[in-house]
Write a protein that holds these residues in place. Structure first.
Motif, short mmCIF file in Angstrom:
data_model
loop_
_atom_site.label_atom_id
_atom_site.label_comp_id
_atom_site.label_asym_id
_atom_site.label_seq_id
_atom_site.Cartn_x
_atom_site.Cartn_y
_atom_site.Cartn_z
N THR A 19 0.86 -1.12 -0.05
CA THR A 19 -0.16 -0.12 -0.04
C THR A 19 0.89 1.28 0.07
OG1 THR A 19 -1.80 -1.15 1.23
CG2 THR A 19 -2.11 1.30 1.33
N LYS A 20 2.07 1.17 0.71
CA LYS A 20 2.79 2.39 0.85
C LYS A 20 3.63 2.50 -0.46
CE LYS A 20 3.16 4.56 3.90
NZ LYS A 20 2.58 5.72 4.28
N GLU A 23 1.48 4.00 -2.78
CA GLU A 23 1.03 5.49 -2.34
C GLU A 23 2.09 6.41 -2.82
OE1 GLU A 23 0.68 7.88 1.62
OE2 GLU A 23 -0.11 5.76 1.64
N VAL A 24 3.51 5.95 -2.40
CA VAL A 24 4.64 6.83 -2.70
C VAL A 24 5.15 6.74 -4.10
CG1 VAL A 24 4.94 7.29 -0.44
CG2 VAL A 24 6.17 5.56 -1.46
N THR A 38 -2.41 -2.03 -7.50
CA THR A 38 -3.65 -1.49 -6.86
C THR A 38 -4.86 -2.49 -7.08
OG1 THR A 38 -2.94 0.86 -7.74
CG2 THR A 38 -5.40 0.34 -7.09
N ARG A 528 10.17 10.86 0.48
CA ARG A 528 9.36 9.82 -0.47
C ARG A 528 10.34 8.65 -0.73
NH1 ARG A 528 5.95 12.12 -5.75
NH2 ARG A 528 4.96 10.07 -6.14
#
Length: 541
Positions: A19-20, A23-24, A38, A528
């Protein structure tokens, strides 16, 4: 009763890490990989919320492989149509052993109600070893109908365990292996291969085909292939296949194993695109040494040392009007004005002119300083991240020279203000001047008008006092010269301190501007990058 699948702690942590990464990694990682990640997260979240008491097993195969016949043989019912039409199976059929809690799962799989069957409702007694099984007969994956072909692909991705039904004539079909088998590396625990129609082969031929198929699968990355020869016609191997499926069902682990395998496969692809390598050694923030280095470079670019030197000279020149011994200063009035030759009449404009000119003239050096910072920080990074750090550093580069100019212009000293000791020294020096002039008057009176002065001024005409008056005048001159020399020393010390103060203040402002316009954007990108690779490391743990 419907229960929720409880993954082992490692899976939950790895899904959190993925997930991270998603996200980044947006804008940094390949879009196709991001879309797949995803989709996997969505699929995992949905599957883990559904029944853990049911294991979804999909029978997949090409046209003519006998997939539907094998489906009927396992279920013991004629549920899925068989024949010679192409494709034979147009819609997915499902047979459920144990209905309780299966409806939400079948809804998620998008199985039509008229194609759902319950083994327990059709017979009074079912196979208890298969209790919790959701068996799917998928559309032929090589179908000429795009709809059914897409449905087969979708359900192959959603199933907890996939049984590939191969026929002896097309078991090495290139399309099957290219589209599916090569993607199964790491999925050994949730993939079974059924070499169907074994009744059409002699014992020696079957043995040779099994050896060849195992070798082919290993070459394509299936490290430990599970191959079961079957025949829907004679029933050969059906019980063996049911036993393999029953083992997976009884363990209630297939759903977790499938997600772990999908996760492992995706992690490997991401790592191939952006290997960990030296990226973990890249800094997560701009260290103090690099901050100071950037500040030094920008100070040189905007000419801080030149402004400080000019300020020191201006301070010294201005002091001459206040603390210099008046007599030499009065004599200098008859000479050319050095301030005019130095163009220092308006000190404020001079300093502002130096500052503004330095910034505009050295904009290339400003850019070089920013580039040097970004290159030093991104040395060990992947090219994509290196470019991102450079872009972050340059994100406000066009506004940087102007911001430095405006900020440093405000540092120009107050030229209408002089130190208090300048005033005190000026009063003292003019007092000495007055004392010297009084001595001159005394001498003149004593030398030119002896005995002719009124009685109240007889002392001025007393010749006996003249030597003392001369001594006093000499002392006054000496005090004036000494005070001028001492004042000059103090002025030089004050000028040096003023230069240090000005340069320190300018440096502080340069550091503040660079922190806001360069360091902060770069640190956001570094954070990031660090978060991405930390998550990627956790994903591969």
């Amino acid at each position: 009763m419907t229960t929720t699948t409880t993954p082992r702690p490692g899976l939950a942590a790895r899904l959190t890490a993925l997930t991270k990464v998603v996200e980044v990694g947006a804008g940094r990682l390949d879009k196709k990989l991001l879309d797949e990640a995803t989709a996997l997260l969505q699929r995992a979240g949905e599957r883990l919320k559904l029944s853990s008491e049911h294991t979804v097993v999909a029978l997949a195969g090409g046209t003519g492989s006998g997939k539907s016949s094998l489906f009927n043989a396992i279920s013991g019912l004629e549920l899925s149509p068989t024949g010679v039409r192409r494709p034979t199976t147009g819609r997915t059929h499902a047979c459920v052993w144990g209905e309780d809690g299966s409806a939400p799962l079948l809804d998620w799989l998008q199985i039509q109600w008229r194609h759902r069957f319950s083994r327990a409702s059709a017979l009074d007694k079912g196979d208890t070893q298969l209790n919790g099984l959701v068996l799917l007969d998928l559309p032929d994956h090589d179908s000429i109908r795009a709809l059914t072909d897409t449905e087969a692909d979708r359900l192959i991705g959603l199933a907890d365990l996939v049984v590939w039904v191969l026929d002896p004539q097309k078991y090495a079909d290139a399309s099957t292996h290219r589209r599916y088998v090569t993607e199964l590396a790491g999925h050994d625990a949730v993939t079974v291969f059924a070499l169907n129609q074994a009744d059409k082969l002699a014992t020696e031929e079957l043995a040779e085909l099994l050896i060849d198929l195992n070798d082919l699968l290993r070459r394509e990355g299936v490290e430990h292939p599970s191959v079961v020869p079957t025949s829907a016609v004679t029933g050969r191997g059906v019980e063996s296949l049911k036993s393999v499926i029953a083992t997976a069902v009884s363990r209630r682990r297939a759903a977790i194993q499938k997600l772990e395998a999908d996760l492992q496969r995706l992690e490997q692809r991401i790592a191939e695109t952006m290997p960990l390598g030296e990226s973990l050694s890249a800094p997560a923030s701009v260290d103090e040494a690099r901050r100071m280095g950037l500040t030094d470079a920008l100070c040189d670019a905007v000419g801080v040392p030149a402004v400080g030197e000019a300020m020191e000279n201006v301070y010294a020149e201005r002091s001459g009007k206040w603390v210099g011994w008046p007599y030499p200063r009065w004599i200098d009035r008859f000479r050319a004005d050095p301030l005019k030759s130095l163009r220092l009449e308006d000190v404020s404009e001079e300093i502002r002119g130096i500052t503004t000119g330095s910034v505009s003239a050295q904009s290339a050096e400003v850019a070089n300083a920013v580039h040097a910072l970004a290159d030093g920080l991104s040395m060990n990074m992947h090219p994509v991240w290196r470019t991102a750090v450079r872009q972050a550093a340059k994100s406000r580069a066009k506004q940087l020279p102007k911001a430095l100019t405006e900020d440093l212009t405000e540092v120009a000293p107050r030229l209408d203000h002089v130190p208090g000791w300048w005033w005190a020294l000026k009063v003292w020096q003019y007092a000495l001047v007055a004392a010297f002039l009084a001595g001159v008057v005394w001498l003149a009176a004593g030398l030119l008008m002896p005995g002719s002065l009124p009685s109240s001024l007889e002392l001025l005409g007393d010749s006996a006092t003249l030597p003392w008056v001369g001594l006093m005048m000499a002392s006054v001159l000496g005090l004036g010269v000494l005070s001028g020399i001492a004042a000059r020393n103090f002025v030089e010390l004050g000028a040096s301190r003023e230069r240090e103060r000005l340069e320190r203040e300018m440096r502080r402002r340069v550091a503040a501007v660079s922190a806001t316009m360069v360091v902060e954007p770069v640190e956001r990108e570094l954070a990031r990058h660090h978060t991405f690779y930390t998550a990627l490391r956790d994903l591969s743990a």
